[in-house]
Design a protein around this motif. Structure first.
Motif, mmCIF file in Angstrom:
data_model
loop_
_atom_site.group_PDB
_atom_site.id
_atom_site.type_symbol
_atom_site.label_atom_id
_atom_site.label_comp_id
_atom_site.label_asym_id
_atom_site.label_seq_id
_atom_site.Cartn_x
_atom_site.Cartn_y
_atom_site.Cartn_z
ATOM 1 N N PHE A 215 0.842 -1.197 0.000
ATOM 2 C CA PHE A 215 0.000 0.000 0.000
ATOM 3 C C PHE A 215 0.881 1.253 0.000
ATOM 4 C CE2 PHE A 215 -3.672 -2.437 0.143
ATOM 5 C CZ PHE A 215 -4.817 -1.666 0.284
ATOM 6 N N PHE A 216 1.917 1.250 0.815
ATOM 7 C CA PHE A 216 2.851 2.380 0.819
ATOM 8 C C PHE A 216 3.533 2.512 -0.547
ATOM 9 C CE2 PHE A 216 2.494 2.204 5.461
ATOM 10 C CZ PHE A 216 2.532 3.552 5.793
ATOM 11 N N ILE B 214 -1.816 9.484 -9.614
ATOM 12 C CA ILE B 214 -2.939 8.561 -9.392
ATOM 13 C C ILE B 214 -2.478 7.437 -8.469
ATOM 14 C CG2 ILE B 214 -4.573 6.941 -10.434
ATOM 15 C CD1 ILE B 214 -4.298 8.575 -13.051
ATOM 16 N N VAL B 215 -3.126 7.331 -7.322
ATOM 17 C CA VAL B 215 -2.825 6.267 -6.371
ATOM 18 C C VAL B 215 -3.818 5.141 -6.613
ATOM 19 C CG1 VAL B 215 -2.645 5.635 -3.939
ATOM 20 C CG2 VAL B 215 -2.003 7.936 -4.672
ATOM 21 N N ASP B 216 -3.301 3.958 -6.882
ATOM 22 C CA ASP B 216 -4.155 2.802 -7.172
ATOM 23 C C ASP B 216 -3.719 1.646 -6.275
ATOM 24 O OD1 ASP B 216 -5.570 0.656 -8.186
ATOM 25 O OD2 ASP B 216 -5.144 1.133 -10.282
ATOM 26 N N LYS C 258 1.746 -5.097 -6.612
ATOM 27 C CA LYS C 258 2.504 -6.099 -7.366
ATOM 28 C C LYS C 258 2.369 -7.497 -6.786
ATOM 29 C CE LYS C 258 5.978 -2.900 -9.041
ATOM 30 N NZ LYS C 258 7.375 -2.498 -9.007
ATOM 31 N N ARG C 259 2.029 -7.572 -5.510
ATOM 32 C CA ARG C 259 1.997 -8.846 -4.793
ATOM 33 C C ARG C 259 3.362 -9.538 -4.906
ATOM 34 N NH1 ARG C 259 -2.940 -6.801 -6.163
ATOM 35 N NH2 ARG C 259 -4.660 -7.477 -4.845
ATOM 36 N N ASP C 260 4.350 -8.807 -4.436
ATOM 37 C CA ASP C 260 5.749 -9.222 -4.490
ATOM 38 C C ASP C 260 6.003 -10.242 -3.376
ATOM 39 O OD1 ASP C 260 8.505 -9.463 -4.416
ATOM 40 O OD2 ASP C 260 8.880 -7.297 -4.526
ATOM 41 N N PHE C 261 6.082 -11.501 -3.761
ATOM 42 C CA PHE C 261 6.225 -12.573 -2.781
ATOM 43 C C PHE C 261 7.556 -12.523 -2.037
ATOM 44 C CE2 PHE C 261 3.035 -14.189 -5.767
ATOM 45 C CZ PHE C 261 1.974 -14.243 -4.878
#
Length: 168
Positions: free
Chosen positions: A48-49, A60-62, A67-70
């Motif tokens: 989120f950060f 634009i904040v989305d 990324k869902r960086d494992f």
């Protein structure tokens, strides 16, 4: 801009926690989290950060575009490096009123754009992180009693202020 300072305090709290954990604790699936790990909750919060930081660049904040960086949920070292980058970027913010749009996708693949600004998004990130810290507190107290948490870890600032007012 108080929200900038509080954001940095929140990240420092997370870094302090992570410095007390080992990889096995960080990645262990926990029943109280329905099989998720501390690392997965941390990844969600960190990303989120990161979305906010990207939004500073393009306006634009989305938060749905994480990324869902494992690697964040599996590597303490990598996660701490990510947090250091976030601290650097937040520290360099000079305009809390800089306009931003926040993209949200409730019923469509086309985002609804909500008018916001840097300071408002920092407030959101603070509240979001504290919520996840409260969950982390439960998981850690249940599974890793040897890890000591600060008394205000995962406690909303309004709750801290209320508790102080009734004990005075």
């Amino acid at each position: 801009m108080r929200s900038k300072g509080i954001s940095l305090e929140i990240i420092a709290q997370l870094k302090d926690l992570l410095s007390t954990m080992d990889t096995a604790q960080y990645t262990q699936p926990l029943t109280v989290f329905s099989g998720s790990s501390v690392g997965q909750h941390v990844r969600h919060t960190v990303e989120f950060f990161q979305c906010f930081i990207l939004g500073l660049e393009d306006g634009i904040v989305d938060y749905d575009a994480r990324k869902r960086d494992f690697l964040i949920e599996n590597s303490l070292t990598y996660t701490l490096d990510c947090l250091d980058t976030i601290v650097h970027k937040i520290s360099s913010i000079s305009d809390g009123q800089k306009p931003l749009l926040m993209a949200t996708y409730y019923d469509s693949i086309i985002p609804e754009m909500v008018i916001s600004n840097v300071q408002r998004e920092l407030v959101y990130l603070i509240e979001h992180a504290i919520h996840h810290f409260a969950l982390l507190r439960i998981g850690i107290q249940e599974n890793f009693p040897e890890i000591s948490l600060a008394s205000d870890f995962g406690v909303a600032y309004s709750t801290i202020k209320y508790r102080e007012s009734i004990s005075a």
